[in-house]
Design a protein around this motif. Structure first.
Motif, PDB file in Angstrom:
ATOM      1  N   TYR A   1       0.839  -1.200   0.000  1.00 20.28           N
ATOM      2  CA  TYR A   1       0.000   0.000   0.000  1.00 20.28           C
ATOM      3  C   TYR A   1       0.877   1.253   0.000  1.00 20.28           C
ATOM      4  N   TRP A   2       1.960   1.220   0.766  1.00 17.86           N
ATOM      5  CA  TRP A   2       2.862   2.381   0.824  1.00 17.86           C
ATOM      6  C   TRP A   2       3.585   2.579  -0.510  1.00 17.86           C
ATOM      7  N   THR A   3       4.086   1.492  -1.134  1.00 19.45           N
ATOM      8  CA  THR A   3       4.793   1.627  -2.407  1.00 19.45           C
ATOM      9  C   THR A   3       3.856   2.123  -3.510  1.00 19.45           C
TER      10      THR A   3
ATOM     11  N   LEU B   1       3.801   6.029  -6.238  1.00 21.36           N
ATOM     12  CA  LEU B   1       3.779   6.190  -7.687  1.00 21.36           C
ATOM     13  C   LEU B   1       3.333   7.594  -8.044  1.00 21.36           C
ATOM     14  N   GLN B   2       4.026   8.195  -9.006  1.00 13.94           N
ATOM     15  CA  GLN B   2       3.669   9.529  -9.475  1.00 13.94           C
ATOM     16  C   GLN B   2       2.754   9.375 -10.685  1.00 13.94           C
TER      17      GLN B   2
ATOM     18  N   SER C   1      -1.203   5.557 -16.350  1.00 13.48           N
ATOM     19  CA  SER C   1       0.021   6.247 -16.713  1.00 13.48           C
ATOM     20  C   SER C   1       0.675   6.770 -15.437  1.00 13.48           C
ATOM     21  N   TYR C   2       1.957   6.443 -15.287  1.00 17.02           N
ATOM     22  CA  TYR C   2       2.650   6.830 -14.055  1.00 17.02           C
ATOM     23  C   TYR C   2       4.148   6.778 -14.286  1.00 17.02           C
TER      24      TYR C   2
ATOM     25  N   ALA D   1       1.221  -2.431  -9.401  1.00 14.32           N
ATOM     26  CA  ALA D   1       0.941  -1.248 -10.210  1.00 14.32           C
ATOM     27  C   ALA D   1      -0.463  -1.325 -10.781  1.00 14.32           C
ATOM     28  N   PRO D   2      -1.104  -0.180 -11.012  1.00 15.60           N
ATOM     29  CA  PRO D   2      -2.444  -0.191 -11.624  1.00 15.60           C
ATOM     30  C   PRO D   2      -2.369  -0.694 -13.055  1.00 15.60           C
TER      31      PRO D   2
END
Length: 437
Positions: free
Chosen positions: A251-253, A257-258, A269-270, A301-302
């Motif tokens: 959850y923290w990582t 993500l930007q 997109s990140y 990742a999403p």
């Protein structure tokens, strides 16, 4: 060097002497052979001289080229400033000179001047080789010189069609470089971004049966493992902050993500960069694997909607630009690269324009285009590039841009066509080679 139809006004090309000057030269006393050769060598090696050194053609290809009358128009532009190997396409402080090339030669820079040198040991002192023009099968090719730096193809000269990107290619915006890591088309096939980085793919192995009931998680402060949520120690922290729940860490990582499309209905997109522990500053593992089980990525990742592109940032200055991966979905829109806060790939660097370049998905290809940027968009050239493909090509080496185009003997004009954007697809370096063959 063949004189052009226009009067010679370039200060770097010497005109033929007048009859009076020729008679005055013949009237002067002749010096000895040694003094004459010494003077000629000193004249050739003068740092400020711009001699065009071309020897008679000796190869069969060169002789055939001479008989057919093919030649290449070479226009070299050098920016007056020497800053990070950049060329300012908007500056007026540019030194320009042009040549008509019939023989294989090397373009070299002496100060702010560009000269042509025949391949051989003789060259002007202090000259820097830029590129070589060679002949193969009655055609001219541009290749890297012996001691030359990397050649970069100028993308603005292939507009409006753009340049088709391929996996593994390197391109540069200003002084910032990217490498194409992954290209996934609209079919997708269930593929998702590969976030592995060379040298940063460590795997942490843990024992799910290990009894650590009394140890707290440093994020949620709950003691002991949960259901399908083991306690692990992924970094070098010790004491009461040594352990953390796997779900808490993921959850923290994910929160680090930007995202570049926050607020949209379909995120994906990140910018991903390898994370480090904020306490001990050690790198976190990229994969987690239970003993006897299969490894899984630490970061969940999403999902990214295809088509998408994965770009790896290649920067030597790790203090200002961190290494990482830009994942951008091109579903229904083009990817913008620039300094603006609205850009999909934002680079905070003074050499980057606000909207520097774009990447779009067109007819099954990923097309890179320059947006009239100040310092240009360049693609690394990895093999010889043909000149006689019916289009002008421009290459940048440091602060010099060299443009080459075939020249028709009968008319003395450039043999360059303007392609129709609706009929002509984007080009690649291999397309130019195939057209010439």
């Amino acid at each position: 060097l063949k004189p052009t139809a226009a009067p010679i006004s370039d200060p770097f090309i010497r005109a033929a002497p007048t009859p009076a000057e020729a008679r005055a030269t013949r009237a002067q006393p002749r010096s000895s052979g040694a003094h004459r050769h010494t003077a000629e060598r000193a004249k050739r090696e003068a740092p400020g001289s711009a001699l065009v050194q071309l020897s008679p053609m000796s190869s069969p290809a060169a002789a055939a080229c001479s008989s057919t009358g093919c030649s290449v128009k070479v226009i070299a532009k050098t920016w007056a400033r020497d800053s990070h190997d950049l060329f300012d396409f908007e500056s007026t402080e540019v030194r320009e000179c042009s040549f008509e090339l019939r023989h294989p030669a090397t373009c070299a820079r002496v100060g702010d001047d560009v000269v042509l040198q025949h391949a051989g040991p003789s060259s002007a002192r202090g000259s820097e080789p830029l590129l070589s023009v060679v002949q193969r099968d009655h055609a001219f090719y541009v290749d890297k010189a012996a001691a030359c730096r990397r050649l970069w193809l100028v993308i603005r000269d292939v507009a409006p069609n753009g340049y088709r990107l391929r996996v593994g290619e390197c391109f540069k915006l200003g002084r910032f470089k990217f490498r194409v890591r992954q290209l996934v088309d609209e079919t997708g096939g269930g593929a998702q971004p590969d976030l592995s980085l060379e040298g940063m793919d460590a795997t942490y192995s843990y024992d799910p049966e290990q009894c650590i009931e009394s140890m707290p998680c440093r994020i949620c402060l709950m003691e002991g493992p949960g259901e399908d949520d083991p306690l692990i120690k992924p970094c070098k922290c010790k004491g009461s902050i040594e352990y953390v729940h796997l779900k808490c860490l993921r959850y923290w990582t994910k929160s680090r993500l930007q995202s570049t499309d926050a607020g949209q209905s379909d995120p994906g997109s990140y910018f991903y960069r390898p994370l480090t522990c904020e306490l001990c500053l050690s790198s976190l593992p990229a994969f987690i694997m239970p003993v006897g089980g299969k490894s899984a990525p630490l970061l969940e990742a999403p999902p990214t909607k295809p088509p998408f592109v994965v770009l790896e940032s290649v920067s030597r200055d790790s203090r200002r630009h961190s290494r990482g991966l830009h994942v951008v979905s091109l579903a229904g829109k083009a990817c913008t690269l620039g300094r603006s806060h609205d850009s999909d790939v934002r680079i905070a660097d003074v050499s980057i324009s606000r909207c520097h370049a774009t990447i779009s998905y067109e007819q099954g290809h990923f097309v890179l285009r320059d947006n009239k940027s100040k310092f240009g968009t360049l693609v690394a050239l990895n093999r010889p590039l043909p000149v006689g493909a019916g289009r002008k090509v421009s290459l940048q080496v440091g602060r010099t841009v060299v443009s080459l185009a075939p020249l028709r003997e009968e008319s003395g004009c450039l043999d360059v066509f303007v392609p129709c954007p609706r009929m002509t697809p984007a080009i690649t370096g291999s397309d130019l080679a195939e057209e010439t063959q």
